[in-house]
Design an enzyme around this catalytic site. Structure first.
Site, PDB file in Angstrom:
ATOM      1  N   SER A  52      -0.932  -0.007   5.086  1.00  0.00           N
ATOM      2  CA  SER A  52       0.005   1.134   4.730  1.00  0.00           C
ATOM      3  C   SER A  52       0.853   2.454   5.401  1.00  0.00           C
ATOM      4  CB  SER A  52       0.167   1.465   3.154  1.00  0.00           C
ATOM      5  OG  SER A  52      -0.087   0.337   2.665  1.00  0.00           O
ATOM      6  N   THR A  53      -0.553   2.612   5.910  1.00  0.00           N
ATOM      7  CA  THR A  53       0.151   3.906   7.027  1.00  0.00           C
ATOM      8  C   THR A  53       1.586   4.140   8.230  1.00  0.00           C
ATOM      9  OG1 THR A  53      -1.043   3.357   8.799  1.00  0.00           O
ATOM     10  CG2 THR A  53      -1.916   5.049   7.862  1.00  0.00           C
ATOM     11  N   PRO A  58       0.850   8.297   3.692  1.00  0.00           N
ATOM     12  CA  PRO A  58      -0.031   8.829   4.557  1.00  0.00           C
ATOM     13  C   PRO A  58      -1.714   8.360   4.074  1.00  0.00           C
ATOM     14  CG  PRO A  58       0.674  10.368   2.616  1.00  0.00           C
ATOM     15  CD  PRO A  58       1.741   9.519   3.146  1.00  0.00           C
ATOM     16  N   ASP A  59      -2.434   8.081   4.641  1.00  0.00           N
ATOM     17  CA  ASP A  59      -4.044   7.437   3.900  1.00  0.00           C
ATOM     18  C   ASP A  59      -4.315   8.946   3.405  1.00  0.00           C
ATOM     19  OD1 ASP A  59      -5.031   8.988   5.547  1.00  0.00           O
ATOM     20  OD2 ASP A  59      -5.695   7.363   7.109  1.00  0.00           O
ATOM     21  N   PHE A  60      -5.471   9.062   2.575  1.00  0.00           N
ATOM     22  CA  PHE A  60      -6.226   9.894   1.632  1.00  0.00           C
ATOM     23  C   PHE A  60      -7.733  10.187   2.619  1.00  0.00           C
ATOM     24  CE2 PHE A  60      -4.508   6.759  -0.938  1.00  0.00           C
ATOM     25  CZ  PHE A  60      -3.688   7.996  -2.149  1.00  0.00           C
ATOM     26  N   ARG A  61      -8.128   9.673   3.344  1.00  0.00           N
ATOM     27  CA  ARG A  61      -9.371  10.244   4.027  1.00  0.00           C
ATOM     28  C   ARG A  61      -9.474  10.589   5.263  1.00  0.00           C
ATOM     29  NH1 ARG A  61     -11.087   7.794  -0.839  1.00  0.00           N
ATOM     30  NH2 ARG A  61     -12.228   8.858  -2.016  1.00  0.00           N
ATOM     31  N   ASN A 132      -4.957  -0.023  -1.989  1.00  0.00           N
ATOM     32  CA  ASN A 132      -3.755   0.598  -2.383  1.00  0.00           C
ATOM     33  C   ASN A 132      -3.303   0.879  -4.036  1.00  0.00           C
ATOM     34  OD1 ASN A 132      -4.300   1.470   0.036  1.00  0.00           O
ATOM     35  ND2 ASN A 132      -2.916  -0.412   0.734  1.00  0.00           N
ATOM     36  N   ASP A 134       0.946   1.400  -3.964  1.00  0.00           N
ATOM     37  CA  ASP A 134       1.919   1.106  -3.405  1.00  0.00           C
ATOM     38  C   ASP A 134       2.237   0.204  -3.701  1.00  0.00           C
ATOM     39  OD1 ASP A 134       1.065  -0.899  -1.576  1.00  0.00           O
ATOM     40  OD2 ASP A 134       0.680   1.251  -0.256  1.00  0.00           O
ATOM     41  N   HIS A 151      -7.815  -0.039  -7.980  1.00  0.00           N
ATOM     42  CA  HIS A 151      -7.441   1.211  -8.377  1.00  0.00           C
ATOM     43  C   HIS A 151      -6.010   1.495  -8.688  1.00  0.00           C
ATOM     44  CE1 HIS A 151     -11.000   2.400  -4.642  1.00  0.00           C
ATOM     45  NE2 HIS A 151     -11.168   1.710  -6.024  1.00  0.00           N
ATOM     46  N   CYS A 159       1.315   6.553 -21.705  1.00  0.00           N
ATOM     47  CA  CYS A 159       1.405   8.223 -22.053  1.00  0.00           C
ATOM     48  C   CYS A 159      -0.315   7.938 -22.365  1.00  0.00           C
ATOM     49  CB  CYS A 159       1.882   7.871 -23.902  1.00  0.00           C
ATOM     50  SG  CYS A 159       1.770   9.384 -24.408  1.00  0.00           S
ATOM     51  N   THR A 229      -9.950   0.132   5.538  1.00  0.00           N
ATOM     52  CA  THR A 229     -10.435   0.959   4.513  1.00  0.00           C
ATOM     53  C   THR A 229     -11.494   1.294   5.584  1.00  0.00           C
ATOM     54  OG1 THR A 229     -11.780   0.862   2.639  1.00  0.00           O
ATOM     55  CG2 THR A 229     -11.434  -1.153   3.605  1.00  0.00           C
ATOM     56  N   ASN A 253     -10.193  -2.445  11.595  1.00  0.00           N
ATOM     57  CA  ASN A 253      -9.844  -1.228  11.068  1.00  0.00           C
ATOM     58  C   ASN A 253      -9.368   0.052  12.539  1.00  0.00           C
ATOM     59  OD1 ASN A 253     -10.032   0.290   8.669  1.00  0.00           O
ATOM     60  ND2 ASN A 253     -11.696   1.571   9.284  1.00  0.00           N
ATOM     61  N   GLU A 255     -11.611   2.302  13.196  1.00  0.00           N
ATOM     62  CA  GLU A 255     -13.666   3.232  13.589  1.00  0.00           C
ATOM     63  C   GLU A 255     -14.194   1.811  12.797  1.00  0.00           C
ATOM     64  OE1 GLU A 255     -14.186   7.005  12.363  1.00  0.00           O
ATOM     65  OE2 GLU A 255     -13.551   6.108  10.515  1.00  0.00           O
TER      66      GLU A 255
END
Length: 400
Positions: A52-53, A58-61, A132, A134, A151, A159, A229, A253, A255
């Site tokens: 999704s970048t 933005p990603d998280f890590r 994700n 989103d 997630h 609520c 991921t 990926n 990396e």
């Protein structure tokens, strides 16, 4: 029989990539051949923030550009606190600003999302498991029965006090105004703890039931694609080990991640045959969109992918009256920066408010300390009290 290098002898058959020699290291071309030859008919995908970048999220890590890295400099208990229920209840502004920036409708699916849709259209998508939140997989047209949002997502909200469920469109007007959203149901009005939280899995919360009820699907997978991921979050990262031992696995990926720690290990990717067995794992170090566009070229699907993406973006533009779809990808980096800046500003405001509140309490406490109340509530200053105005042993209490 093995060679002196520890790898299988050439006579050993390659049970994963039949067209290769056992000592060959497979690549993306070989994955494409499995699909073309009909040997990969039930493709499972494990996807992370990297898909999704290019949409501007933005990603998280990721160091430097990730959400957590950019929030580390602020007065948070820890960067991940923005997804902590206790912190949400204490200082909700930061999360709802993030929700405004990431809310469905602000972004277009990427070529990667439409590649998954293409697999579905061809009857090859066995399942798409995403970390994700989103909902871009849904927007691209991936069906609910094939989708597991490990997630949670912004699709629905609930609520925290009464449990009433809301659709994302029910609370969107308030979210878009940057407001903290609270339930107006009976018994919840004017209660600060009646926050309406999108059904994203916060730290400490359980994963969706669907995550556990569908885990056995991996046992019938004949090609696993792990993409975008870090494989650092469990139990999602354990899913790659649930496929059959003969199932090829493709990592896409920026990396290399999830590799075995030593030759005898059975947990992790083995891209170079360190364990002495025919290699079933393939590594493609590239951006997700680039890798899947290359795979589509190898498969002869490029025109179909472009058509699906073009039609999808056109439909989204028609729905919101805009004409910016073709500009989404080039603006991705700029959009990521905007999201990070907006959330950082919200955390700043929240920190300032908390600091101001703390100072006010301190000042009030100083004022209270200078005033004594006797049991009848009459005011006496500290000097009088120290001079014996209060009877020995009398209980002196400060009341706010």
């Amino acid at each position: 029989m093995a060679t002196s290098s520890g790898k299988p002898a050439a006579s050993t058959s390659h049970r994963v990539f039949p067209h290769l020699k056992p000592t060959d290291e497979p690549n993306l071309d070989d994955v494409a051949r499995l699909i073309k030859d009909g040997k990969a008919k039930r493709i499972m995908v494990m996807a992370g923030a990297g898909i999704s970048t290019s949409a501007g999220i933005p990603d998280f890590r990721s160091p430097g550009t990730g959400l957590y890295d950019n929030l580390a400099k602020y007065d948070l208990p820890y960067p991940e606190a923005i997804f902590d229920v206790d912190y949400l209840e204490e200082r909700p502004e930061a999360f709802y600003t993030l929700a405004k920036e990431l809310y469905p409708g602000n972004f277009r699916p990427t070529p990667s999302h439409y590649f998954f849709r293409l697999l579905q259209d061809k009857g090859l998508l066995h399942g798409l498991w995403t970390q994700n939140i989103d909902t871009l997989e849904r927007i691209a047209g991936v069906e609910d029965e094939r989708l597991v949002e490990a997630h949670g997502s912004f699709a629905t909200a609930k609520c925290l006090r009464c449990g009433k469920v809301y659709d994302k469109d029910d609370i969107k007007p308030q979210i878009m105004l940057g407001e903290v959203v609270r339930c107006q149901g009976q018994g919840c009005k004017k209660r600060k703890d009646a926050l309406i939280k999108p059904e994203i899995v916060f730290f400490g919360e359980g994963l969706p039931d669907k995550f556990f009820s569908r885990m056995n699907d991996f046992a019938s997978c004949d090609l696993l694609i792990v993409v975008g991921t870090s494989l650092s979050v469990g139990p999602f990262n354990s899913l790659m080990h649930r496929v059959p031992s003969s199932c090829p696995r493709l990592l896409v990926n920026l990396e290399s991640v999830g590799e075995i720690e030593h030759a005898r290990s059975t947990v992790g990717f083995d891209f170079e045959g360190a364990n002495g067995k025919p290699i079933r794992d393939v590594r493609k170090l590239a951006k997700a969109d680039d890798a899947f566009e290359e795979l589509c070229e190898l498969l002869g699907w490029s025109a179909e992918l472009q058509r699906i993406r073009r039609e999808g973006w056109r439909a989204l533009d028609a729905a919101d009256g805009s004409n910016t779809a073709e500009q989404v990808e080039p603006q991705a980096e700029e959009r990521q920066t905007e999201v990070l800046e907006a959330v950082e500003a919200a955390v700043d405001r929240s920190s300032e408010q908390a600091s101001t509140s703390s100072k006010e309490v301190d000042e009030l406490a100083k004022g209270v300390a200078s005033v004594e109340l006797d049991r009848t509530g009459d005011r006496k200053d500290n000097t009088a009290a120290s001079e014996g105005a209060a009877a020995p042993g009398e209980d002196k209490k400060a009341a706010l």
